[in-house]
Scaffold this motif. Structure first.
Motif, PDB file in Angstrom:
ATOM      1  N   GLY A 279       0.826  -1.190   0.000  1.00 42.24           N
ATOM      2  CA  GLY A 279       0.000   0.000   0.000  1.00 42.24           C
ATOM      3  C   GLY A 279       0.861   1.240   0.000  1.00 42.24           C
ATOM      4  N   PHE A 280       0.237   2.378   0.086  1.00 39.27           N
ATOM      5  CA  PHE A 280       0.975   3.633   0.073  1.00 39.27           C
ATOM      6  C   PHE A 280       0.079   4.768   0.546  1.00 39.27           C
ATOM      7  CE2 PHE A 280      -0.825   2.786  -4.095  1.00 39.27           C
ATOM      8  CZ  PHE A 280      -1.526   3.949  -4.382  1.00 39.27           C
ATOM      9  N   VAL A 281       0.716   5.877   0.860  1.00 39.87           N
ATOM     10  CA  VAL A 281       0.009   7.105   1.216  1.00 39.87           C
ATOM     11  C   VAL A 281      -0.114   7.948  -0.043  1.00 39.87           C
ATOM     12  CG1 VAL A 281       0.094   9.221   2.587  1.00 39.87           C
ATOM     13  CG2 VAL A 281       0.813   7.046   3.607  1.00 39.87           C
ATOM     14  N   PHE A 282      -1.298   8.418  -0.334  1.00 38.35           N
ATOM     15  CA  PHE A 282      -1.512   9.256  -1.515  1.00 38.35           C
ATOM     16  C   PHE A 282      -0.795  10.594  -1.360  1.00 38.35           C
ATOM     17  CE2 PHE A 282      -5.452   6.658  -1.565  1.00 38.35           C
ATOM     18  CZ  PHE A 282      -5.362   6.139  -2.851  1.00 38.35           C
ATOM     19  N   GLY A 283      -0.336  11.143  -2.479  1.00 41.24           N
ATOM     20  CA  GLY A 283       0.210  12.478  -2.479  1.00 41.24           C
ATOM     21  C   GLY A 283      -0.911  13.508  -2.408  1.00 41.24           C
ATOM     22  N   GLU A 284      -0.630  14.633  -1.830  1.00 41.99           N
ATOM     23  CA  GLU A 284      -1.651  15.670  -1.668  1.00 41.99           C
ATOM     24  C   GLU A 284      -2.168  16.193  -3.009  1.00 41.99           C
ATOM     25  OE1 GLU A 284      -3.215  16.849   0.928  1.00 41.99           O
ATOM     26  OE2 GLU A 284      -2.206  15.521   2.338  1.00 41.99           O
ATOM     27  N   ASP A 285      -1.326  16.128  -4.042  1.00 41.76           N
ATOM     28  CA  ASP A 285      -1.706  16.714  -5.326  1.00 41.76           C
ATOM     29  C   ASP A 285      -2.269  15.694  -6.308  1.00 41.76           C
ATOM     30  OD1 ASP A 285       0.652  15.351  -5.589  1.00 41.76           O
ATOM     31  OD2 ASP A 285       1.604  16.814  -6.918  1.00 41.76           O
ATOM     32  N   GLU A 286      -2.513  14.453  -5.890  1.00 39.09           N
ATOM     33  CA  GLU A 286      -3.044  13.454  -6.817  1.00 39.09           C
ATOM     34  C   GLU A 286      -4.512  13.164  -6.541  1.00 39.09           C
ATOM     35  OE1 GLU A 286      -1.744   9.271  -6.313  1.00 39.09           O
ATOM     36  OE2 GLU A 286      -0.546  10.015  -4.630  1.00 39.09           O
ATOM     37  N   ALA A 287      -5.174  12.625  -7.557  1.00 43.45           N
ATOM     38  CA  ALA A 287      -6.586  12.285  -7.415  1.00 43.45           C
ATOM     39  C   ALA A 287      -6.734  11.173  -6.384  1.00 43.45           C
ATOM     40  CB  ALA A 287      -7.144  11.837  -8.758  1.00 43.45           C
ATOM     41  N   ARG A 288      -7.668  11.367  -5.459  1.00 38.01           N
ATOM     42  CA  ARG A 288      -7.849  10.391  -4.383  1.00 38.01           C
ATOM     43  C   ARG A 288      -9.322  10.025  -4.262  1.00 38.01           C
ATOM     44  NH1 ARG A 288      -5.689  13.226   0.789  1.00 38.01           N
ATOM     45  NH2 ARG A 288      -6.301  15.128  -0.308  1.00 38.01           N
ATOM     46  N   PRO A 289      -9.620   8.733  -4.159  1.00 30.43           N
ATOM     47  CA  PRO A 289     -11.013   8.339  -3.950  1.00 30.43           C
ATOM     48  C   PRO A 289     -11.454   8.704  -2.540  1.00 30.43           C
ATOM     49  CG  PRO A 289      -9.580   6.452  -3.729  1.00 30.43           C
ATOM     50  CD  PRO A 289      -8.706   7.588  -4.209  1.00 30.43           C
ATOM     51  N   GLN A 290     -12.732   8.658  -2.317  1.00 35.60           N
ATOM     52  CA  GLN A 290     -13.247   8.993  -1.001  1.00 35.60           C
ATOM     53  C   GLN A 290     -12.901   7.909   0.011  1.00 35.60           C
ATOM     54  OE1 GLN A 290     -17.476   9.610  -1.296  1.00 35.60           O
ATOM     55  NE2 GLN A 290     -17.265  11.680  -2.065  1.00 35.60           N
ATOM     56  N   GLY A 291     -12.571   8.356   1.216  1.00 29.94           N
ATOM     57  CA  GLY A 291     -12.375   7.430   2.309  1.00 29.94           C
ATOM     58  C   GLY A 291     -13.697   7.185   3.016  1.00 29.94           C
ATOM     59  N   LEU A 292     -13.644   6.583   4.170  1.00 30.70           N
ATOM     60  CA  LEU A 292     -14.859   6.248   4.904  1.00 30.70           C
ATOM     61  C   LEU A 292     -15.635   7.490   5.322  1.00 30.70           C
ATOM     62  CD1 LEU A 292     -16.435   3.825   6.081  1.00 30.70           C
ATOM     63  CD2 LEU A 292     -15.149   4.146   8.206  1.00 30.70           C
ATOM     64  N   SER A 293     -14.929   8.570   5.608  1.00 34.78           N
ATOM     65  CA  SER A 293     -15.573   9.790   6.073  1.00 34.78           C
ATOM     66  C   SER A 293     -16.223  10.586   4.950  1.00 34.78           C
ATOM     67  CB  SER A 293     -14.541  10.679   6.777  1.00 34.78           C
ATOM     68  OG  SER A 293     -13.591  11.173   5.842  1.00 34.78           O
ATOM     69  N   GLY A 294     -15.891  10.247   3.707  1.00 34.39           N
ATOM     70  CA  GLY A 294     -16.380  11.009   2.562  1.00 34.39           C
ATOM     71  C   GLY A 294     -15.351  11.983   2.046  1.00 34.39           C
ATOM     72  N   ALA A 295     -14.334  12.267   2.850  1.00 32.93           N
ATOM     73  CA  ALA A 295     -13.224  13.121   2.419  1.00 32.93           C
ATOM     74  C   ALA A 295     -12.246  12.276   1.603  1.00 32.93           C
ATOM     75  CB  ALA A 295     -12.529  13.716   3.633  1.00 32.93           C
ATOM     76  N   PRO A 296     -11.374  12.909   0.807  1.00 35.06           N
ATOM     77  CA  PRO A 296     -10.394  12.137   0.047  1.00 35.06           C
ATOM     78  C   PRO A 296      -9.557  11.244   0.955  1.00 35.06           C
ATOM     79  CG  PRO A 296     -10.458  14.381  -0.751  1.00 35.06           C
ATOM     80  CD  PRO A 296     -11.290  14.359   0.493  1.00 35.06           C
ATOM     81  N   ALA A 297      -9.380  10.007   0.553  1.00 34.37           N
ATOM     82  CA  ALA A 297      -8.616   9.047   1.354  1.00 34.37           C
ATOM     83  C   ALA A 297      -7.165   9.479   1.472  1.00 34.37           C
ATOM     84  CB  ALA A 297      -8.702   7.659   0.731  1.00 34.37           C
ATOM     85  N   THR A 298      -6.546   9.109   2.571  1.00 32.69           N
ATOM     86  CA  THR A 298      -5.139   9.429   2.814  1.00 32.69           C
ATOM     87  C   THR A 298      -4.224   8.296   2.380  1.00 32.69           C
ATOM     88  OG1 THR A 298      -5.708  10.872   4.668  1.00 32.69           O
ATOM     89  CG2 THR A 298      -3.461  10.011   4.617  1.00 32.69           C
ATOM     90  N   ALA A 299      -4.682   7.045   2.590  1.00 28.55           N
ATOM     91  CA  ALA A 299      -3.841   5.889   2.277  1.00 28.55           C
ATOM     92  C   ALA A 299      -4.687   4.746   1.743  1.00 28.55           C
ATOM     93  CB  ALA A 299      -3.079   5.443   3.526  1.00 28.55           C
ATOM     94  N   VAL A 300      -4.031   3.838   1.031  1.00 27.57           N
ATOM     95  CA  VAL A 300      -4.693   2.653   0.495  1.00 27.57           C
ATOM     96  C   VAL A 300      -3.839   1.426   0.780  1.00 27.57           C
ATOM     97  CG1 VAL A 300      -3.664   2.992  -1.797  1.00 27.57           C
ATOM     98  CG2 VAL A 300      -5.706   1.566  -1.552  1.00 27.57           C
ATOM     99  N   LEU A 301      -4.485   0.336   1.175  1.00 24.00           N
ATOM    100  CA  LEU A 301      -3.833  -0.958   1.337  1.00 24.00           C
ATOM    101  C   LEU A 301      -4.530  -1.941   0.396  1.00 24.00           C
ATOM    102  CD1 LEU A 301      -3.429  -1.304   5.231  1.00 24.00           C
ATOM    103  CD2 LEU A 301      -1.777  -0.429   3.568  1.00 24.00           C
ATOM    104  N   LEU A 302      -3.743  -2.642  -0.410  1.00 23.10           N
ATOM    105  CA  LEU A 302      -4.284  -3.599  -1.367  1.00 23.10           C
ATOM    106  C   LEU A 302      -4.497  -4.958  -0.699  1.00 23.10           C
ATOM    107  CD1 LEU A 302      -4.707  -2.847  -4.440  1.00 23.10           C
ATOM    108  CD2 LEU A 302      -3.167  -1.332  -3.191  1.00 23.10           C
TER     109      LEU A 302
END
Length: 237
Positions: A29-52
């Motif tokens: 997995g990885f932490v998304f960069g602030e300037d890249e497109a990010r899917p919504q996390g559980l809260s509805g805000a852009p997700a911070t990290a993803v684990l495959l």
């Protein structure tokens, strides 16, 4: 709401342990960069990290079969439904949003996977793994609203670069795979025809011809499940 009471540092290990109960594994997995497109996390805000989340070989198969026996026979896509239930339960416990490759709009799972594990595509399009060969899959992902500490991927040797004969491009009776890409329509028509029964019941001949990761090869029943889904769900050409 998360039921997990641990710390961020121990999160990947705890998730890996929870996934093992379903025959699944954590696949980086990885932490998304602030300037890249990010899917919504559980809260509805852009997700911070993803684990495959995925499998190595057929580690998930006995777990899926037990689940299948207790469910209605009318489930349209049982493997997808099982994945959603299993990964969803882990996501709920750890306070994450579960997503699957089949979700719409589609998420860039292959790009995420290459970034998380440092893998490259084989001539068949499936990512080549240095241990599992072509016999692995990504069943879903966990999206977190917080940063997750996980090791950076190694730089594995791409086994396809060392393969001279490329048997994966020479075994299909209709040459569905080539350096030009995948002849989707040719493959579909062949699999749906009487002459394609070997592919339909035993799996893709090109994939089975790859010499790498043979110890992790899917059983014929699992390959037949995937091929039946391909033959039944794909649109006519």
């Amino acid at each position: 709401m998360s039921e997990w009471g641990g710390t961020g540092e121990g999160l990947p290990g705890e998730i890996a342990s929870a996934l093992s109960g379903h025959g699944l594994i954590l696949r980086g997995g990885f932490v998304f960069g602030e300037d890249e497109a990010r899917p919504q996390g559980l809260s509805g805000a852009p997700a911070t990290a993803v684990l495959l989340v995925g499998q190595a070989g057929a580690t998930h198969w006995p777990h899926f079969l037990r689940w299948r026996q207790s469910r209605s026979r009318e489930i349209a896509d049982p493997l997808d439904s099982w994945s959603r239930e299993a990964i969803g339960a882990v996501a709920e416990f750890f306070g994450a949003r579960a997503v699957l490759p089949s979700d719409r709009p589609y998420l860039p799972f292959q790009q995420w996977a290459m970034r998380a594990e440092g893998l490259k595509p084989s001539p068949l399009g499936i990512l080549m793994h240095p241990d599992y060969g072509l016999w692995h899959a990504y069943r879903g992902a966990l999206l977190f609203d917080v940063a997750v500490a996980i090791e950076a991927p190694r730089n594995p040797i791409h086994l396809c670069d060392l393969c001279v004969g490329k048997p994966c491009l020479r075994s299909c009776p209709v040459d569905a795979h080539s350096e030009a890409g995948f002849a989707y329509g040719d493959c579909l028509r062949h699999v749906r025809s009487p002459s394609g029964n070997a592919c339909l019941t035993g799996g893709c001949l090109d994939r089975n011809a790859c010499p790498h990761g043979q110890g992790h090869r899917y059983p014929a029943e699992l390959q037949a499940l995937h091929m039946a889904a391909f033959a039944g769900a794909a649109e006519e050409f």
